[in-house]
Design an enzyme around this catalytic site. Structure first.
Site, PDB file in Angstrom:
ATOM      1  N   GLY A  73      29.423 146.182  15.869  1.00 39.40           N
ATOM      2  CA  GLY A  73      30.809 146.557  16.190  1.00 39.40           C
ATOM      3  C   GLY A  73      31.717 146.322  15.003  1.00 39.40           C
ATOM      4  N   SER A 111      35.061 136.030  18.866  1.00 39.28           N
ATOM      5  CA  SER A 111      35.888 135.714  17.700  1.00 39.28           C
ATOM      6  C   SER A 111      37.063 134.825  18.074  1.00 39.28           C
ATOM      7  CB  SER A 111      36.410 137.028  17.098  1.00 39.28           C
ATOM      8  OG  SER A 111      37.461 136.773  16.204  1.00 39.28           O
ATOM      9  N   TYR A 136      41.443 144.277  18.337  1.00 43.07           N
ATOM     10  CA  TYR A 136      40.128 143.669  18.053  1.00 43.07           C
ATOM     11  C   TYR A 136      39.920 142.411  18.920  1.00 43.07           C
ATOM     12  CZ  TYR A 136      36.815 140.806  15.345  1.00 43.07           C
ATOM     13  OH  TYR A 136      35.771 139.990  14.963  1.00 43.07           O
ATOM     14  N   LYS A 140      37.411 141.449  22.270  1.00 39.67           N
ATOM     15  CA  LYS A 140      36.595 140.227  22.407  1.00 39.67           C
ATOM     16  C   LYS A 140      36.884 139.576  23.767  1.00 39.67           C
ATOM     17  CE  LYS A 140      34.663 140.386  18.282  1.00 39.67           C
ATOM     18  NZ  LYS A 140      33.281 140.846  18.153  1.00 39.67           N
TER      19      LYS A 140
HETATM   20  N1  NAD Z   1      32.438 137.661   9.702  1.00 36.78           N
HETATM   21  C1  NAD Z   1      33.183 136.846  10.417  1.00 36.78           C
HETATM   22  O1  NAD Z   1      33.770 135.883   9.906  1.00 36.78           O
HETATM   23  C2  NAD Z   1      33.333 137.075  11.897  1.00 36.78           C
HETATM   24  C3  NAD Z   1      34.259 136.289  12.599  1.00 36.78           C
HETATM   25  C4  NAD Z   1      34.362 136.479  13.979  1.00 36.78           C
HETATM   26  C5  NAD Z   1      33.548 137.388  14.621  1.00 36.78           C
HETATM   27  N2  NAD Z   1      32.682 138.144  13.903  1.00 36.78           N
HETATM   28  C6  NAD Z   1      31.868 139.145  14.609  1.00 36.78           C
HETATM   29  O2  NAD Z   1      30.535 139.122  14.132  1.00 36.78           O
HETATM   30  C7  NAD Z   1      29.980 140.439  14.198  1.00 36.78           C
HETATM   31  C8  NAD Z   1      29.382 140.809  12.848  1.00 36.78           C
HETATM   32  O3  NAD Z   1      30.406 140.774  11.878  1.00 36.78           O
HETATM   33  P1  NAD Z   1      30.115 141.076  10.331  1.00 36.78           P
HETATM   34  O4  NAD Z   1      31.106 140.294   9.542  1.00 36.78           O
HETATM   35  O5  NAD Z   1      28.672 140.920  10.035  1.00 36.78           O
HETATM   36  O6  NAD Z   1      30.549 142.607  10.257  1.00 36.78           O
HETATM   37  P2  NAD Z   1      29.768 143.868   9.605  1.00 36.78           P
HETATM   38  O7  NAD Z   1      30.723 144.998   9.631  1.00 36.78           O
HETATM   39  O8  NAD Z   1      29.155 143.489   8.320  1.00 36.78           O
HETATM   40  O9  NAD Z   1      28.605 144.121  10.688  1.00 36.78           O
HETATM   41  C9  NAD Z   1      28.834 144.810  11.881  1.00 36.78           C
HETATM   42  C10 NAD Z   1      27.789 145.916  11.991  1.00 36.78           C
HETATM   43  O10 NAD Z   1      28.047 146.658  13.200  1.00 36.78           O
HETATM   44  C11 NAD Z   1      27.748 147.996  12.934  1.00 36.78           C
HETATM   45  N3  NAD Z   1      28.466 148.894  13.846  1.00 36.78           N
HETATM   46  C12 NAD Z   1      29.792 149.216  13.849  1.00 36.78           C
HETATM   47  N4  NAD Z   1      30.049 150.131  14.788  1.00 36.78           N
HETATM   48  C13 NAD Z   1      28.874 150.399  15.401  1.00 36.78           C
HETATM   49  C14 NAD Z   1      28.494 151.289  16.433  1.00 36.78           C
HETATM   50  N5  NAD Z   1      29.380 152.097  17.044  1.00 36.78           N
HETATM   51  N6  NAD Z   1      27.203 151.323  16.803  1.00 36.78           N
HETATM   52  C15 NAD Z   1      26.273 150.525  16.200  1.00 36.78           C
HETATM   53  N7  NAD Z   1      26.578 149.668  15.204  1.00 36.78           N
HETATM   54  C16 NAD Z   1      27.858 149.610  14.813  1.00 36.78           C
HETATM   55  C17 NAD Z   1      28.174 148.230  11.484  1.00 36.78           C
HETATM   56  O11 NAD Z   1      27.487 149.348  10.920  1.00 36.78           O
HETATM   57  C18 NAD Z   1      27.825 146.908  10.832  1.00 36.78           C
HETATM   58  O12 NAD Z   1      26.575 146.953  10.170  1.00 36.78           O
HETATM   59  C19 NAD Z   1      31.113 141.366  14.667  1.00 36.78           C
HETATM   60  O13 NAD Z   1      31.013 141.562  16.055  1.00 36.78           O
HETATM   61  C20 NAD Z   1      32.365 140.558  14.357  1.00 36.78           C
HETATM   62  O14 NAD Z   1      33.422 140.905  15.245  1.00 36.78           O
HETATM   63  C21 NAD Z   1      32.563 138.027  12.551  1.00 36.78           C
END
Ligand code: NAD
Length: 277
Positions: A73, A111, A136, A140
């Site tokens: 996502g 998140s 966003y 969540k």
């Molecule tokens: N990085 C952080 O600090 C953080 C903090 C809070 C929550 N999160 C959550 O962790 C998760 C991963 O985050 P991340 O930083 O690795 O982000 P990222 O963007 O690197 O990874 C998310 C992946 O989801 C895929 N994606 C998006 N839309 C899609 C769809 N319609 N169908 C299938 N796949 C889809 C993207 O291609 C991507 O590879 C997310 O849900 C994010 O909300 C991350």
């Protein structure tokens, strides 16, 4: 050992850190993402490119799985239609398909932005009411409530990881909000390994001196983070902007998401280093 785990968002940043430790826990790891997987597959892993919003495809991928680790996502604020597609419909598809397939548990990347408009000077805990700072964050909240609904009505377990900031420490907010990659792996391993979880919420944060959240209500998961952002404090604070208690970006749990307009990127204001964005 589990038979099958499905990892969504497997081509993404955090997913990339989880593939190996999850593959070690099951006979078959099915990694999926809408993007192509650029890295070579590891032993026991296969990859399916698919959109979370495609129910039939998700149902096919999830069939036979014991658990889904749902990290796919958008990880940032976007226009509502984008959030609706990937983060709301996508989450519904995961929960409904998991229920239909008899999956035991979903481990979900929630998140801090689900509670982002609570002030940082109040330590929030796992019972703190939702207070999203963005579409966003709202998505969540929807997913966490759906996780509760499917636990209450269908007995599908869920562990919602309210991750604060899993990225290199580049700003003063991160001195409290940092989740190191090693601690992320430990957190997800605990969420998978704990024999029974029911519906659970836990904050994804390292053992930071300045952590603004209280995880004591989720201690049964056995998550004991080891890293501490204090090691970066001197350098970060020497270059930090002037403290301003009237600036919501500095005062709210959601940081810069507090003042970014609906639909506009909050991550862009975080000043992350290129390998983290
Ligand atoms: N990085 C952080 O600090 C953080 C903090 C809070 C929550 N999160 C959550 O962790 C998760 C991963 O985050 P991340 O930083 O690795 O982000 P990222 O963007 O690197 O990874 C998310 C992946 O989801 C895929 N994606 C998006 N839309 C899609 C769809 N319609 N169908 C299938 N796949 C889809 C993207 O291609 C991507 O590879 C997310 O849900 C994010 O909300 C991350």
């Amino acid at each position: 050992m589990l038979k099958k785990i499905v990892l969504t968002g497997a081509a993404g940043r955090l997913g990339g850190y989880l593939r190996k430790p999850l593959a070690a826990k099951c006979a078959a790891l099915i990694s999926t993402d809408i993007a192509r997987m650029e890295d070579p597959l590891i032993k026991g892993e296969s990859f399916v490119q698919a959109d979370l919003a495609d129910y039939a495809k998700m149902a096919e991928i999830i069939k036979g799985a014991d658990m889904v680790v749902h990290f796919g996502g958008h990880p940032d604020e976007k226009p509502f239609e984008d959030i609706l597609h990937a983060n709301i419909i996508g989450c519904y598809n995961i929960w409904q398909a998991a229920h239909e397939a008899g999956v035991r548990r979903i481990v979900y990347a929630s998140s801090i932005h689900a509670v982002g408009l609570h002030p940082k000077t109040t330590a929030i805990n796992i019972h703190t009411p939702h207070r999203p700072d963005s579409y966003y964050g709202l998505a969540k909240c929807f997913a966490e409530d759906m996780a509760k609904l499917y636990w209450d009505k269908k007995g599908l377990e869920a562990v919602c990881l309210r991750i604060l900031s899993c990225a290199n420490v580049t700003n003063s907010r991160a001195l409290g909000s940092w989740l190191s990659y090693d601690d992320l792996i430990h957190l997800v391993e605990r969420a998978v390994d704990t024999p029974t979880t029911g519906f659970a919420v836990i904050y994804g944060v390292s053992n930071n001196d300045r952590s603004p959240v209280d995880n004591s209500g989720a201690s049964f998961l056995g998550y004991r983070p080891r890293d501490n952002a204090e090691q970066f404090a001197e350098d970060i604070l020497a270059n930090a902007p002037a403290p301003d208690p009237r600036d919501p970006d500095q005062m709210m749990h959601g940081g810069p998401f507090a003042t970014t307009d609906l639909g506009e990127s909050g991550v862009a204001k975080l000043g992350l280093s290129p390998d983290d964005n």
